[in-house]
Design an enzyme around this catalytic site. Structure first.
Site, PDB file in Angstrom:
ATOM      1  N   GLU A 113      21.335   7.701  31.038  1.00 20.60           N
ATOM      2  CA  GLU A 113      20.333   6.739  31.506  1.00 20.60           C
ATOM      3  C   GLU A 113      20.657   6.234  32.908  1.00 20.60           C
ATOM      4  OE1 GLU A 113      18.509   4.663  27.553  1.00 20.60           O
ATOM      5  OE2 GLU A 113      20.656   4.358  27.897  1.00 20.60           O
ATOM      6  N   GLU A 133      21.098   9.305  20.806  1.00 23.22           N
ATOM      7  CA  GLU A 133      20.974   8.118  19.959  1.00 23.22           C
ATOM      8  C   GLU A 133      20.339   8.387  18.608  1.00 23.22           C
ATOM      9  OE1 GLU A 133      21.377   6.580  24.143  1.00 23.22           O
ATOM     10  OE2 GLU A 133      20.350   8.229  23.149  1.00 23.22           O
TER      11      GLU A 133
END
Length: 252
Positions: A113, A133
C-alpha cells in the site's frame, strides 16, 4: 542501544527513508508508524529535498503490518492502529515531493500500500508484491482496495484482492504498477534513476504531482483549468525565466 525503526538521510536533493526492522522483514508496528510519519513530514518540509525514496533495510521492503501486534489489540486499539497508519499514506500522497518506492524482497499488505501511494515504483526483478489480507479474513486498511482499482482493470484488481496472491515484480511492471525493474539492488537503482528528477525545479515537480492527482480525481475541465493556472504561475518563477532566456539565446 535501541536501533531507530526508521533511518533517514539527505544527499543531492534526495531524501532516503528506510524501514529498519530487518529481522521482522520491516513489518510495521505502532512505533514504526510514528517514526515514519515524522520522517515523511520532515522530508516534505525540507526545501532542499526534491525526491523522497522509501526502502527497507535487509532483505525486504516491508512485509505488511506486524501481525504479532495485531494479535494483542482490542477492537478500539485496532481501529486506532489503522487510523494512525492511514496518516502514512496521506503524507506520501500529499507530500510536495516526488515519492519513489524502492522495492526489494517482499512488499505485502501495508508495504504494498505504501508502494501504491507512492508516485513511482522501482522494484528488483525478484521482488514480490501483493495484498494478502483476505488470507487472514481481513481486507486492506491502508487504501489498497481503492488505489489498486485506480491502477488496474477491475477484474484483475478484484482477482488479486480476493486471492491475496503475491505476484512477481515483472508482472506488476507489465501491468504498469512498477515503473522500473532493477536487475540488482532496488535502492541503488532508484537513486540513479531519480537523478533526472533531482535536476528539475522543485516548483515544477510539485505542480506536476498535483496535476497528475487532479487528472485522476477531478473532472476534465477542472483539471485543465488548474493546469493553466500552474503554467502561468511557473512562468513567473526565476528558474523558468532563466531557462527560457537561456534557450532563446541558444536558439538565436
Amino acid at each position: 542501544m535501541t536501533q531507530p525503526l526508521v533511518t533517514s538521510s539527505v544527499s543531492d536533493h534526495v531524501a532516503t527513508i528506510l524501514f529498519n526492522r530487518p529481522a521482522q522483514l520491516n513489518a510495521m508496528n505502532s512505533r514504526m508508524i510514528d517514526a515514519l510519519c515524522d520522517a515523511l513530514a520532515e522530508a516534505s518540509a525540507n526545501p532542499q529535498v526534491k525526491v523522497v525514496i522509501l526502502g527497507g533495510h535487509g532483505t525486504s521492503f516491508m512485509a505488511g503490518a506486524d501481525i504479532k501486534e495485531y494479535a494483542q489489540l482490542n477492537p478500539q486499539s485496532f481501529a486506532d492502529f489503522q487510523e494512525r497508519g492511514a496518516r502514512v499514506y496521506e503524507l506520501i500522497e500529499q507530500a510536495d515531493k516526488v515519492v519513489v518506492a524502492a522495492v526489494n524482497g517482499y512488499a505485502l499488505g501495508g508495504g504494498f500500500e505504501i508502494a501504491l501511494a507512492a508516485d513511482l515504483v522501482v522494484a528488483q526483478r525478484d521482488a514480490k508484491l501483493g495484498l494478502p489480507e483476505s488470507r487472514l479474513g481481513l481486507v486492506p486498511g491502508g487504501g489498497g482496495t481503492q488505489r489498486l482499482l485506480r491502477k488496474l482493470p477491475y477484474n484483475r484488481a478484484v482477482e488479486l484482492l480476493m486471492t491475496g496472491a503475491a505476484r512477481p515484480a515483472p508482472l506488476w511492471h507489465e501491468w504498469g504498477v512498477v515503473n522500473v525493474l532493477a536487475e540488482g539492488d532496488a535502492l541503488a537503482a532508484a537513486r540513479q534513476w531519480c537523478e533526472r528528477f533531482a535536476e528539475a525545479s522543485l516548483p515544477a515537480l510539485v505542480a506536476l504531482k498535483r496535476l497528475a492527482r487532479d487528472a485522476r480525481d477531478l473532472p476534465f475541465d477542472a483539471g485543465l483549468a488548474r493546469e493553466r493556472q500552474a503554467l502561468n504561475a511557473l512562468h513567473e518563477t526565476p528558474y523558468a525565466l532563466a531557462r527560457i532566456d537561456e534557450f532563446a539565446r541558444k536558439s538565436a
